[in-house]
Design a protein around this motif. Structure first.
Motif, PDB file in Angstrom:
ATOM      1  N   ALA A  31       0.834  -1.205   0.000  1.00  0.00           N
ATOM      2  CA  ALA A  31       0.000   0.000   0.000  1.00  0.00           C
ATOM      3  C   ALA A  31       0.869   1.256   0.000  1.00  0.00           C
ATOM      4  CB  ALA A  31      -0.936  -0.007   1.201  1.00  0.00           C
ATOM      5  N   ALA A  32       1.956   1.259   0.765  1.00  0.00           N
ATOM      6  CA  ALA A  32       2.849   2.420   0.807  1.00  0.00           C
ATOM      7  C   ALA A  32       3.527   2.636  -0.542  1.00  0.00           C
ATOM      8  CB  ALA A  32       3.888   2.243   1.906  1.00  0.00           C
ATOM      9  N   GLY A  33       3.980   1.559  -1.174  1.00  0.00           N
ATOM     10  CA  GLY A  33       4.609   1.680  -2.483  1.00  0.00           C
ATOM     11  C   GLY A  33       3.650   2.185  -3.542  1.00  0.00           C
ATOM     12  N   LEU A  34       2.434   1.674  -3.523  1.00  0.00           N
ATOM     13  CA  LEU A  34       1.439   2.132  -4.488  1.00  0.00           C
ATOM     14  C   LEU A  34       1.013   3.570  -4.213  1.00  0.00           C
ATOM     15  CD1 LEU A  34      -0.768  -1.048  -4.896  1.00  0.00           C
ATOM     16  CD2 LEU A  34       0.918  -0.117  -6.489  1.00  0.00           C
ATOM     17  N   PHE A  35       0.940   3.931  -2.942  1.00  0.00           N
ATOM     18  CA  PHE A  35       0.602   5.316  -2.591  1.00  0.00           C
ATOM     19  C   PHE A  35       1.673   6.272  -3.104  1.00  0.00           C
ATOM     20  CE2 PHE A  35       0.564   8.971   0.327  1.00  0.00           C
ATOM     21  CZ  PHE A  35      -0.740   9.390   0.139  1.00  0.00           C
ATOM     22  N   THR A  37       3.643   5.667  -5.675  1.00  0.00           N
ATOM     23  CA  THR A  37       3.558   5.658  -7.122  1.00  0.00           C
ATOM     24  C   THR A  37       2.377   6.491  -7.629  1.00  0.00           C
ATOM     25  OG1 THR A  37       4.514   3.453  -7.187  1.00  0.00           O
ATOM     26  CG2 THR A  37       3.343   4.179  -9.146  1.00  0.00           C
ATOM     27  N   LEU A  38       1.244   6.308  -7.010  1.00  0.00           N
ATOM     28  CA  LEU A  38       0.030   6.991  -7.444  1.00  0.00           C
ATOM     29  C   LEU A  38      -0.259   8.229  -6.601  1.00  0.00           C
ATOM     30  CD1 LEU A  38      -2.147   3.773  -7.722  1.00  0.00           C
ATOM     31  CD2 LEU A  38      -0.877   4.903  -9.558  1.00  0.00           C
ATOM     32  N   GLY A  39       0.762   8.733  -5.913  1.00  0.00           N
ATOM     33  CA  GLY A  39       0.622   9.788  -4.909  1.00  0.00           C
ATOM     34  C   GLY A  39      -0.131  11.022  -5.355  1.00  0.00           C
ATOM     35  N   LEU A  40      -0.505  11.779  -4.381  1.00  0.00           N
ATOM     36  CA  LEU A  40      -1.297  12.968  -4.602  1.00  0.00           C
ATOM     37  C   LEU A  40      -0.430  14.224  -4.681  1.00  0.00           C
ATOM     38  CD1 LEU A  40      -4.072  12.075  -2.018  1.00  0.00           C
ATOM     39  CD2 LEU A  40      -4.087  11.683  -4.475  1.00  0.00           C
ATOM     40  N   THR A  41       0.873  14.066  -4.900  1.00  0.00           N
ATOM     41  CA  THR A  41       1.768  15.218  -4.907  1.00  0.00           C
ATOM     42  C   THR A  41       1.800  15.931  -6.247  1.00  0.00           C
ATOM     43  OG1 THR A  41       3.638  13.827  -5.520  1.00  0.00           O
ATOM     44  CG2 THR A  41       3.252  14.177  -3.166  1.00  0.00           C
TER      45      THR A  41
END
Length: 83
Positions: A31-35, A37-41
């Motif tokens: 979940a952390a890796g995908l977050f 990758t697909l982050g909200l930054t």
């Protein structure tokens, strides 16, 4: 100083499962890796599969290590009669 708990469990004390903690840690790592990758930054972040696998492995080892430490402390200090 922590407040005493008013809850009294009728279950006998038992150790936590290290394998289950490692599995939960792996899920958190994915979940952390995908977050990331697909982050909200709104920045272009290139995350590779080996990086996500490394994060997954680290989270799994961290959770398994914390569980093993908890079990060790509980056996030595809290439940010495269970040995």
């Amino acid at each position: 100083m922590p407040l005493p708990s008013l809850y009294v469990s009728r279950d006998k004390p038992r150790e936590w499962s290290v394998a289950r903690a490692a599995a939960y840690g792996a899920v958190l790592g994915i979940a952390a890796g995908l977050f990331k990758t697909l982050g909200l930054t709104h920045q272009a972040i290139a995350t590779s599969v080996p990086e996500i696998a490394g994060v997954t492995l680290c989270f799994a080892l961290l959770c398994a290590g914390a569980t093993a430490l908890r079990n060790f402390i509980a056996r030595r200090l809290i439940w010495p009669e269970l040995r």
